[in-house]
Design a protein around this motif. Structure first.
Motif, PDB file in Angstrom:
ATOM      1  N   LEU A 309      22.170  -1.342 -42.972  1.00 30.93           N
ATOM      2  CA  LEU A 309      23.190  -0.707 -43.809  1.00 30.93           C
ATOM      3  C   LEU A 309      24.135   0.138 -42.960  1.00 30.93           C
ATOM      4  O   LEU A 309      25.355   0.120 -43.157  1.00 30.93           O
ATOM      5  N   ALA A 310      23.550   0.880 -42.006  1.00 31.10           N
ATOM      6  CA  ALA A 310      24.371   1.693 -41.108  1.00 31.10           C
ATOM      7  C   ALA A 310      25.233   0.819 -40.210  1.00 31.10           C
ATOM      8  O   ALA A 310      26.400   1.138 -39.937  1.00 31.10           O
ATOM      9  N   GLU A 311      24.678  -0.285 -39.755  1.00 30.58           N
ATOM     10  CA  GLU A 311      25.439  -1.200 -38.896  1.00 30.58           C
ATOM     11  C   GLU A 311      26.608  -1.819 -39.656  1.00 30.58           C
ATOM     12  O   GLU A 311      27.711  -1.974 -39.102  1.00 30.58           O
ATOM     13  N   ASN A 312      26.408  -2.159 -40.907  1.00 25.74           N
ATOM     14  CA  ASN A 312      27.495  -2.748 -41.691  1.00 25.74           C
ATOM     15  C   ASN A 312      28.597  -1.729 -41.960  1.00 25.74           C
ATOM     16  O   ASN A 312      29.790  -2.056 -41.893  1.00 25.74           O
ATOM     17  N   GLU A 314      29.346   0.746 -40.038  1.00 25.00           N
ATOM     18  CA  GLU A 314      30.019   0.898 -38.745  1.00 25.00           C
ATOM     19  C   GLU A 314      31.028  -0.222 -38.533  1.00 25.00           C
ATOM     20  O   GLU A 314      32.147   0.005 -38.046  1.00 25.00           O
ATOM     21  N   ARG A 315      30.658  -1.436 -38.918  1.00 21.57           N
ATOM     22  CA  ARG A 315      31.594  -2.560 -38.828  1.00 21.57           C
ATOM     23  C   ARG A 315      32.819  -2.333 -39.684  1.00 21.57           C
ATOM     24  O   ARG A 315      33.968  -2.521 -39.238  1.00 21.57           O
ATOM     25  N   GLN A 316      32.607  -1.906 -40.929  1.00 20.64           N
ATOM     26  CA  GLN A 316      33.727  -1.668 -41.837  1.00 20.64           C
ATOM     27  C   GLN A 316      34.658  -0.590 -41.294  1.00 20.64           C
ATOM     28  O   GLN A 316      35.886  -0.707 -41.390  1.00 20.64           O
ATOM     29  N   LEU A 317      34.074   0.440 -40.719  1.00 18.21           N
ATOM     30  CA  LEU A 317      34.882   1.528 -40.153  1.00 18.21           C
ATOM     31  C   LEU A 317      35.695   1.032 -38.960  1.00 18.21           C
ATOM     32  O   LEU A 317      36.918   1.263 -38.882  1.00 18.21           O
TER      33      LEU A 317
END
Length: 450
Positions: A309-312, A314-317
């Motif tokens: 969830l944190a990785e996704n 980070e991708r969106q950001l």
């Protein structure tokens, strides 16, 4: 497949459980089917008495249940306790109001007598998420059980201890085993449950993708389903709106539960000429957020529930920044912990605008005219909720009709309340939970004429 409980703050494994065999799953479904025939005969007054006992059980053992939540999905302990309190309120509300909601309704016609009665339909299957691991299950199960149905629940695989704790709460309150069962099953097995002839309806709270899959499978079997899916809720500060109130609502609506909520304030739409003041005030509040051990009462924000969830997020950001968004605060990730983050210059087409951002990422979007503000708020495939901050309440009531959402809140943030129906439109799903509308979703509304 296994259901693995990992503390997102420490990274340590709490427990793991094997999925049921197909034979064990069949036995659970058969128990629910046979049990339904008995449960539907239990007088509503007795079902309400048991539900009142559930409310008492949740209140009495509030701390242990809250600890289960925090240790499995990482929300601060104060928020976990509030979740349990809300569940107890839900159980008491329906215990008090179910007799009225399910009362036979007489209708005057030319017949000797005409009336509408609300009969249970059978075994109802719930597929529930991890972000509010007690509330989401009980929001579905409490009215469904009081209507006389039996309930099977597949919970998210990262919160098995919460799933067991919910089941134990029902047992301690006197509910028979056949009335409520939690199932450790795979997605493939869940599909077989939906297909099973003894399952009459399905309720899913989850992602848009999961909703489409469940709706397609349920539709193929001509089974009713209620879908409570994602959202990209907007908070719109109108030109005359109270600035301090807007900042307060934006902060609470975005960073509560570390932003892991379908109704979080994901898009903050503010007047261009008031944006600097809004950003300054919101930034000051964000900087005061304390992170750390979510078991400690002074922790204001915890980790995200899972690493992916944190990785996704980070991708969106990163993708949004690459497209022109400006990072003002935060933006760093350490394992599953994601810093409270504020970005501006967010535009349609960016992931931060178009997608559901499930974490502590506040996105400021500016507008020049009121018409532009409404257009921006509505520019989403989701339809869960919108909040409007304005001093002109009469005008806001008119504006509320323009939004294609399940809820419009004026001068307060969007939240669920047992007294009011909750649900969305478009990619946010369909059907309603809570209030009288919620308990009527899984009943046979039967017309009788004499």
């Amino acid at each position: 497949m296994e259901f693995i409980s990992i503390n997102p703050f420490t990274g340590k494994e709490n427990a793991r459980f094997k999925t049921l065999s197909d034979a064990e799953l069949s036995s659970s479904i058969e128990l629910a089917r046979r049990g339904f025939k008995e449960w539907r005969k239990v007088k509503l007054t007795e079902r309400c008495r048991l539900m009142s006992r559930l409310a008492d059980e949740l209140t009495r053992n509030r701390e242990s249940y809250a600890v289960s939540i925090t240790s499995e999905m990482g929300k601060p302990i104060l928020e976990a306790r509030a979740e349990i309190d809300k569940c107890a309120t839900l159980a008491r509300y329906y215990a008090d109001h179910a007799p009225k909601f399910l009362k036979t309704k007489d209708v005057h016609t030319e017949s000797v007598a005409s009336y509408v009665q609300y009969d249970p339909i059978g075994v109802v299957f719930g597929i529930m998420p991890w972000n509010y691991p007690f509330w989401q299950v009980l929001r579905f199960a409490v009215p469904t059980l009081l209507a006389g149905n039996s309930v099977l629940v597949k919970h998210a695989p990262n919160v098995p201890l919460c799933s067991l704790a919910v089941e134990e709460a029902f047992r301690r309150s006197g509910f028979p085993r056949h009335a409520f069962q939690q199932l450790f099953i795979s997605e493939e097995q869940a599909g077989k449950v939906i297909d099973h002839a003894d399952i009459r309806a399905i309720s899913l709270t989850g992602s848009e993708g999961a909703g489409r899959a469940v709706a397609a499978r349920a539709g193929a079997a001509l089974k009713k389903c209620v879908l409570e899916l994602g959202g990209s809720n907007a908070l719109v500060l109108m030109p005359d709106g109270d600035m301090k109130l807007a900042v307060k609502l934006a902060f609470k609506g975005r960073f509560g539960n570390a932003g892991q909520s379908c109704i979080a304030a994901k898009r903050l739409i503010v007047p261009e000429d008031r944006a600097d003041e809004f950003i300054d005030l919101l930034s000051a509040k964000i900087k005061k957020l304390t992170d750390g051990d979510p078991m400690k009462e002074d922790t204001g924000i915890g980790p995200l529930a899972r690493l992916d969830l944190a990785e996704n997020l980070e991708r969106q950001l990163k993708e949004s920044i690459a497209m022109g968004a400006k990072l003002l605060l935060g933006g760093k990730r350490k394992k599953s912990y994601f810093q409270p983050t504020l970005i501006t210059d967010v535009k349609p087409g960016m992931p931060a605008f178009d997608e559901e951002t499930f974490g502590p990422l506040a996105c400021v979007i500016t507008y020049k005219t009121e018409q532009e503000a409404i257009k921006l708020a509505k520019r989403t495939k989701f339809g869960l909720g919108t909040a409007i901050v304005t001093r002109d309440v009469a005008k806001a009531r008119t504006l509320a009709k323009k939004f294609e959402d399940g809820s419009v809140f004026i001068n307060q943030w969007v939240k669920s309340d047992p007294r009011l129906p909750f649900g969305g439109q478009k990619a946010s799903g369909y059907g309603r939970e809570l209030s009288v509308e919620g308990i009527h979703e899984f009943v046979n509304i039967k017309t009788v004429r004499i």
